[in-house]
Design a protein around this motif. Structure first.
Motif, short mmCIF file in Angstrom:
data_model
loop_
_atom_site.label_atom_id
_atom_site.label_comp_id
_atom_site.label_asym_id
_atom_site.label_seq_id
_atom_site.Cartn_x
_atom_site.Cartn_y
_atom_site.Cartn_z
N SER A 1 0.84 -1.19 0.00
CA SER A 1 0.00 0.00 0.00
C SER A 1 0.88 1.24 0.00
O SER A 1 2.08 1.17 0.25
CB SER A 1 -0.91 0.02 1.23
N HIS B 1 0.82 5.10 1.77
CA HIS B 1 0.19 6.05 2.69
C HIS B 1 0.39 7.45 2.13
O HIS B 1 1.52 7.85 1.85
CB HIS B 1 0.80 5.93 4.08
N PRO C 1 -10.85 10.09 2.03
CA PRO C 1 -11.49 9.17 2.97
C PRO C 1 -10.48 8.19 3.56
O PRO C 1 -9.57 7.74 2.86
CB PRO C 1 -12.52 8.44 2.10
N TYR C 2 -10.65 7.85 4.84
CA TYR C 2 -9.67 7.00 5.51
C TYR C 2 -9.52 5.65 4.82
O TYR C 2 -8.45 5.05 4.87
CB TYR C 2 -10.03 6.81 6.99
N GLN C 3 -10.56 5.18 4.14
CA GLN C 3 -10.48 3.88 3.46
C GLN C 3 -9.47 3.89 2.32
O GLN C 3 -9.06 2.85 1.83
CB GLN C 3 -11.85 3.48 2.89
N MET C 4 -9.05 5.06 1.86
CA MET C 4 -8.13 5.18 0.74
C MET C 4 -6.73 5.61 1.16
O MET C 4 -5.90 5.92 0.33
CB MET C 4 -8.67 6.20 -0.26
N ASP C 5 -6.46 5.64 2.47
CA ASP C 5 -5.21 6.22 2.96
C ASP C 5 -4.05 5.25 3.11
O ASP C 5 -2.97 5.63 3.48
CB ASP C 5 -5.45 6.96 4.27
N ILE D 1 -6.06 -0.13 9.52
CA ILE D 1 -7.07 0.93 9.64
C ILE D 1 -7.88 1.01 8.36
O ILE D 1 -9.10 0.87 8.36
CB ILE D 1 -6.42 2.29 9.97
N SER D 2 -7.20 1.24 7.25
CA SER D 2 -7.93 1.40 5.99
C SER D 2 -8.02 0.09 5.19
O SER D 2 -8.77 0.01 4.23
CB SER D 2 -7.31 2.51 5.14
N PHE D 3 -7.25 -0.91 5.57
CA PHE D 3 -7.36 -2.25 4.97
C PHE D 3 -6.68 -3.24 5.89
O PHE D 3 -5.98 -2.85 6.83
CB PHE D 3 -6.74 -2.27 3.56
N LYS D 4 -6.95 -4.54 5.68
CA LYS D 4 -6.45 -5.57 6.59
C LYS D 4 -4.94 -5.55 6.75
O LYS D 4 -4.43 -5.81 7.82
CB LYS D 4 -6.90 -6.95 6.13
#
Length: 80
Positions: free
Chosen positions: A58, A60, A67-71, A76-79
């Motif tokens: 990923s 950061h 949106p936090y899901q894309m950070d 937090i934003s993915f497993k």
């Protein structure tokens, strides 16, 4: 530094030599640190990320409000 409104980023392992001994490092577009992306506040940008690693990864995004899901923060934003 990359400028504009469309960016292509490739995450890969690249041979590097900082100490006289070649090693493999995780790079973005072949560089350490990753390139700085520059664009203007209010711009709509497209960022395409290609992962050439053998594992999930990923990015950061520092300094971007999104949106936090894309950070790109594992746990937090993915497993992760």
């Amino acid at each position: 530094m990359l400028t504009g409104t469309e960016f292509d980023l490739t995450i890969a392992e690249t041979p590097v030599n900082f100490t006289g001994h070649s090693r493999r490092a995780t790079t973005i577009n072949g560089s350490i640190p990753a390139p700085t992306l520059r664009f203007r506040e209010g711009d709509t940008v497209t960022i395409r990320v290609t992962n050439r690693l053998a594992v999930d990864t990923s990015i950061h995004w520092h300094g971007i409000l999104l949106p936090y899901q894309m950070d790109g923060v594992p746990g937090i934003s993915f497993k992760g």
